[in-house]
Write an enzyme that holds these catalytic residues in place. Sequence first.
Site, PDB file in Angstrom:
ATOM      1  N   ASP A  44      39.295  44.240  35.703  1.00 12.51           N
ATOM      2  CA  ASP A  44      40.072  43.330  35.754  1.00 12.51           C
ATOM      3  C   ASP A  44      39.195  41.935  35.517  1.00 12.51           C
ATOM      4  O   ASP A  44      38.182  42.148  35.568  1.00 12.51           O
ATOM      5  CB  ASP A  44      40.903  43.217  36.917  1.00 12.51           C
ATOM      6  N   LYS A  66      43.957  40.172  32.750  1.00  8.24           N
ATOM      7  CA  LYS A  66      45.281  39.658  32.300  1.00  8.24           C
ATOM      8  C   LYS A  66      45.439  38.034  33.016  1.00  8.24           C
ATOM      9  O   LYS A  66      44.663  37.890  34.016  1.00  8.24           O
ATOM     10  CB  LYS A  66      46.294  40.638  33.182  1.00  8.24           C
ATOM     11  N   GLY A  97      40.511  44.213  41.189  1.00  7.22           N
ATOM     12  CA  GLY A  97      40.527  43.153  42.510  1.00  7.22           C
ATOM     13  C   GLY A  97      41.198  43.654  43.682  1.00  7.22           C
ATOM     14  O   GLY A  97      42.355  44.279  43.464  1.00  7.22           O
ATOM     15  N   GLY A  98      40.620  43.458  44.836  1.00  3.55           N
ATOM     16  CA  GLY A  98      41.255  43.830  45.895  1.00  3.55           C
ATOM     17  C   GLY A  98      41.576  45.067  46.110  1.00  3.55           C
ATOM     18  O   GLY A  98      40.545  46.174  45.980  1.00  3.55           O
ATOM     19  N   MET A 178      49.746  36.368  43.699  1.00  2.00           N
ATOM     20  CA  MET A 178      49.976  35.841  42.431  1.00  2.00           C
ATOM     21  C   MET A 178      50.870  34.773  42.432  1.00  2.00           C
ATOM     22  O   MET A 178      52.065  34.783  41.538  1.00  2.00           O
ATOM     23  CB  MET A 178      50.427  36.939  41.509  1.00  2.00           C
TER      24      MET A 178
END
Length: 259
Positions: A44, A66, A97-98, A178
């Site tokens: 990502d 993205k 991520g995460g 987000m």
Amino acid sequence: MTQNRADTARKGKVHLVGAGPGDPDLLTLRAARIIMNAALIVHDGLVDPSILAMVRPTARLVSVAKSRSRHTMRQEDINALLVREALAGHDVVRLKGGDPFIFGRGGEEAQACKEAGIAVEVVPGISSALGASASAQIPLTHREHASIVSFVAGQCKGLSDQDWSGLAGPGRTLVIFMGVATAAQISEKLIADGLAPDAAVAVIENATRADMRVLRAPLAGLAHLVESERVQSPAIIVIGSVAAAADNTIRALAREAVQ
């Protein structure tokens, strides 16, 4: 009966690896070993460069970054890429991520691989919510403030149609992933569903990294805070009294240190 060559050819394995909130020191040992030994990493855009720097020089890196307005690759194409590379005999590290199973669409990728007969391993990572709040010294639960935590995606479809009443308020903490681009809608939605306009909010940008920022405002001022401070992803929004309580605790510790 002669077996089809495609049936006997070695299939690769897909590792869905959580990169954690940013700091490479927060990778699990399993994740670090897989990353350092990988020949192919599909990653990502929010994976910290210091983590990508851990790969061996001969590794192939494929970015599927993205953003809200631009997708390097659609999710369906990412799924197809993982399947195609594994069917070609390559072991693939899908670095996210995460944690891959918390708003990371890891479940969709795992399903696509399994349907193609490809083995999948999931390597959990510290979720962005847990890593961000801990690095900002904001306890998501606290005996005096919150015993319930909810995770919500701020860019989910039908945001205005969902009932968010009960997700935040006394005794509760709401963590929004987000949510930078939809901060205004989030604030309006929560207030419309009954949350007080002066509810405490903390925005944690670039958690666990050297340039981490923790910004605070009342709920009604969330959109202005994001705009005026030019908050960028990755960022987590924490809503609830724990945000204000943590701020007061940190200030008190700072005063004690000076005295």
